[in-house]
Design a protein around this motif. Structure first.
Motif, PDB file in Angstrom:
ATOM      1  N   PRO A 380       0.865  -1.247  -0.053  1.00  0.00           N
ATOM      2  CA  PRO A 380       0.201   0.103  -0.127  1.00  0.00           C
ATOM      3  C   PRO A 380       0.799   1.219  -0.040  1.00  0.00           C
ATOM      4  O   PRO A 380       2.179   1.368   0.488  1.00  0.00           O
ATOM      5  CB  PRO A 380      -0.906  -0.158   1.383  1.00  0.00           C
ATOM      6  CG  PRO A 380      -0.742  -1.540   1.486  1.00  0.00           C
ATOM      7  CD  PRO A 380       0.584  -2.114   1.134  1.00  0.00           C
ATOM      8  N   LEU A 381       0.284   2.431  -0.405  1.00  0.00           N
ATOM      9  CA  LEU A 381       1.024   3.582  -0.636  1.00  0.00           C
ATOM     10  C   LEU A 381       1.669   4.146   0.716  1.00  0.00           C
ATOM     11  O   LEU A 381       2.771   4.356   0.739  1.00  0.00           O
ATOM     12  CB  LEU A 381       0.166   4.569  -1.213  1.00  0.00           C
ATOM     13  CG  LEU A 381       0.853   6.210  -1.469  1.00  0.00           C
ATOM     14  CD1 LEU A 381       1.814   6.086  -2.326  1.00  0.00           C
ATOM     15  CD2 LEU A 381      -0.353   7.315  -1.699  1.00  0.00           C
ATOM     16  N   MET A 382       0.760   4.010   1.807  1.00  0.00           N
ATOM     17  CA  MET A 382       1.437   4.465   3.125  1.00  0.00           C
ATOM     18  C   MET A 382       2.727   3.875   3.368  1.00  0.00           C
ATOM     19  O   MET A 382       3.275   4.377   4.180  1.00  0.00           O
ATOM     20  CB  MET A 382       0.358   4.377   4.076  1.00  0.00           C
ATOM     21  CG  MET A 382      -0.793   5.132   3.682  1.00  0.00           C
ATOM     22  SD  MET A 382      -0.659   7.104   4.021  1.00  0.00           S
ATOM     23  CE  MET A 382      -0.614   7.221   5.770  1.00  0.00           C
ATOM     24  N   ILE A 383       2.970   2.555   3.057  1.00  0.00           N
ATOM     25  CA  ILE A 383       4.330   1.878   3.675  1.00  0.00           C
ATOM     26  C   ILE A 383       4.983   1.583   2.495  1.00  0.00           C
ATOM     27  O   ILE A 383       6.074   0.955   2.857  1.00  0.00           O
ATOM     28  CB  ILE A 383       3.529   0.786   4.377  1.00  0.00           C
ATOM     29  CG1 ILE A 383       2.951  -0.409   3.333  1.00  0.00           C
ATOM     30  CG2 ILE A 383       3.226   1.189   5.642  1.00  0.00           C
ATOM     31  CD1 ILE A 383       3.001  -1.739   3.988  1.00  0.00           C
ATOM     32  N   ARG A 384       4.934   2.035   1.305  1.00  0.00           N
ATOM     33  CA  ARG A 384       5.485   1.311  -0.161  1.00  0.00           C
ATOM     34  C   ARG A 384       7.181   1.691   0.279  1.00  0.00           C
ATOM     35  O   ARG A 384       7.799   0.697  -0.299  1.00  0.00           O
ATOM     36  CB  ARG A 384       4.960   1.952  -1.221  1.00  0.00           C
ATOM     37  CG  ARG A 384       5.375   1.321  -2.453  1.00  0.00           C
ATOM     38  CD  ARG A 384       4.835   1.815  -3.708  1.00  0.00           C
ATOM     39  NE  ARG A 384       3.458   1.340  -3.685  1.00  0.00           N
ATOM     40  CZ  ARG A 384       2.540   2.229  -4.122  1.00  0.00           C
ATOM     41  NH1 ARG A 384       2.702   3.235  -4.776  1.00  0.00           N
ATOM     42  NH2 ARG A 384       1.199   1.798  -3.916  1.00  0.00           N
ATOM     43  N   GLY A 385       7.335   2.954   0.783  1.00  0.00           N
ATOM     44  CA  GLY A 385       8.747   3.316   0.621  1.00  0.00           C
ATOM     45  C   GLY A 385       9.770   2.284   1.570  1.00  0.00           C
ATOM     46  O   GLY A 385      10.711   1.552   1.243  1.00  0.00           O
TER      47      GLY A 385
END
Length: 462
Positions: A380-385
């Motif tokens: 998910p975007l919120m944890i992608r990095g």
């Protein structure tokens, strides 16, 4: 003007992807150099051989982690230039290592590995930020093709230099890695910075100029707006997400799935073949490893053809179907030689090499490229990095441990037994895919995130 624009975009994409060739070259070059290095230095220690080979992956663990953070500060282009300089210096230092200087060579290759890890992170990031959305789906496959092409190139160079005196051969093989690094540096000097980096640093006019090289005029403003919106979301995510968040109930299922696939890809033992195939052939046939340098070329050709096959079938089959097929055949390719050896003790020693080629063929169009497709779309975007960085770290740790442990394991047990262990890990990987990894083909990133949330909700109510 139109022709100039067309040439500019081709130039950008060619040298943007060229880093993948350099990455593959440096990964593969030791395969041919190692037998000559062993002869020259009289290397017999399995631990020393393992460290000299795997030290580049050890450095890559840290290079990949640092590159992401530094590229956000300095820019993708500048970090690729720095990586090319490190590649060049490290390659030359490897070639001039003092006689019996194992420690020197290991330290230099750790240094070189930092550039390898950086390239593995920076090249896909730069390409995905430069390419239009309609081309991004194939980028993982194209990057894989570039990497294996670089490996094949290094195998061919090793073969062509194999007729030189032992001391000269391995030194020249390692030094020649500087040539593609210099080509990359010269090409990247003319590349523009990523528009995403420019927009995040409030350089809108520069970003418009870069986008004008590679986008139709009517798409430029809408893309700038989209990048600005995404950057705001990511900034919010970085404030609200910690490392502990990765294993919170909401994200745990998808994080375990993505990181698990990245780890299994390496622990299945592919790099044992790529780094040590001449030594494997030597142990199987009794012939000198330095005379078996045609085998890496054969493996390299199989890898390139498999990566091209993947580009054709990537979106026609489910991810889990391809991974299940690949993992099963790979596992059997490793286990069957051990079984045949037990039943027919006098079986041809080259049998294991034939089975390894079958393994490489199926690995090349399943686990090799699909791992990075899944890692790119499952978080998910919120944890992608953070999650992508964790997956990459586990992948490099697996690569390092396989490179280090394989010669140590084969010094204490038969090759067939060692590969049978890797075969069991391949089959465990298939079990993991069937039980812990959701299908991601054809789903939006939001739908994939919902799959993870629903899975956790079902666990709570069960």
């Amino acid at each position: 003007m139109l022709n100039e624009k067309k040439v500019s975009s081709s130039f950008i994409y060619f040298f943007g992807a060229f880093g993948g060739i350099l990455f593959g070259y440096d990964i593969g070059v030791m395969t041919g150099a190692l037998p000559f290095l062993q002869q020259d230095w009289g290397l017999e220690s399995a631990t020393a051989i393992g460290w000299i080979t795997s030290s580049i992956m050890f450095g890559a663990i840290f290079g990949g982690a640092m590159a992401g953070q530094l590229s956000d500060r300095l820019g993708r282009r500048k970090m690729i230039l720095i990586s090319a300089v490190i590649f060049t210096i490290g390659s030359i230092l490897s070639g001039v290592a003092p006689h019996n200087g194992s420690i020197f060579l290991i330290v230099v290759r750790v240094f070189l590995g930092m550039a390898v890890g950086a390239a593995s992170a920076l090249v896909p990031a730069y390409m995905s930020e430069m390419a239009p959305a309609r081309l991004r789906g194939r980028l993982s496959g194209i990057n894989q093709t570039m990497i294996v092409s670089g490996m094949l190139l290094s195998y061919i160079v090793d073969f062509l230099l194999s007729g030189l005196p032992v001391t000269t051969a391995w030194r020249l093989m390692l030094t020649m890695a500087a040539v593609p690094a210099i080509i990359l540096f010269i090409g990247v000097l003319k590349l523009p910075e990523s528009p995403r980096f420019l927009i995040k640093n409030n350089k809108l006019n520069e970003a418009r100029k870069v986008l004008s090289y590679i986008r139709p005029k009517e798409e430029i403003e809408s893309e700038i707006k989209q990048i600005q919106d995404t950057a705001k979301e990511e900034k919010l995510a970085s404030k609200n997400v910690s490392w502990g968040s990765l294993l919170s109930g909401k994200y745990r299922y998808l994080v375990i799935a993505g990181v698990g696939v990245a780890a299994f890809q390496q622990f299945q033992g592919a790099n044992a073949i790529f780094y040590y195939i001449p030594l494997i052939v030597e142990k199987a046939t009794g012939n000198e490893a330095s005379s078996a340098l045609m085998w890496p070329i054969i493996q390299g050709i199989i890898l390139v053809l498999g990566s091209l096959l993947f580009l054709l079938i990537a979106d026609k089959f489910k991810r889990r179907t391809l991974l299940t097929l690949g993992g099963t055949v790979m596992g059997l390719s490793f286990i069957l030689p051990a079984i045949i050896n037990l039943v027919i003790p006098n079986a041809s020693p080259m049998m294991i090499v034939v089975f390894l080629s079958i393994y490489v063929a199926f690995y090349s169009f399943t686990w090799a490229p699909l791992t990075w497709v899944i890692v790119g779309e499952i978080f998910p975007l919120m944890i992608r990095g953070r999650a992508s960085g964790l997956a990459s770290s586990f992948n490099w740790i697996g690569s390092f441990l396989v490179g280090l442990m394989f010669p140590i394991m084969t010094a204490s047990m038969s090759q067939e037994a060692v590969f049978a262990i890797f075969g069991a890990i391949c089959l465990l990987g298939v079990f993991f895919i069937r039980t812990c990894v959701p299908e991601t083909r054809g789903y939006t990133l939001e739908e994939i995130e919902k799959i993870g949330e629903n899975r956790q909700a079902n666990k709570k109510t069960a």
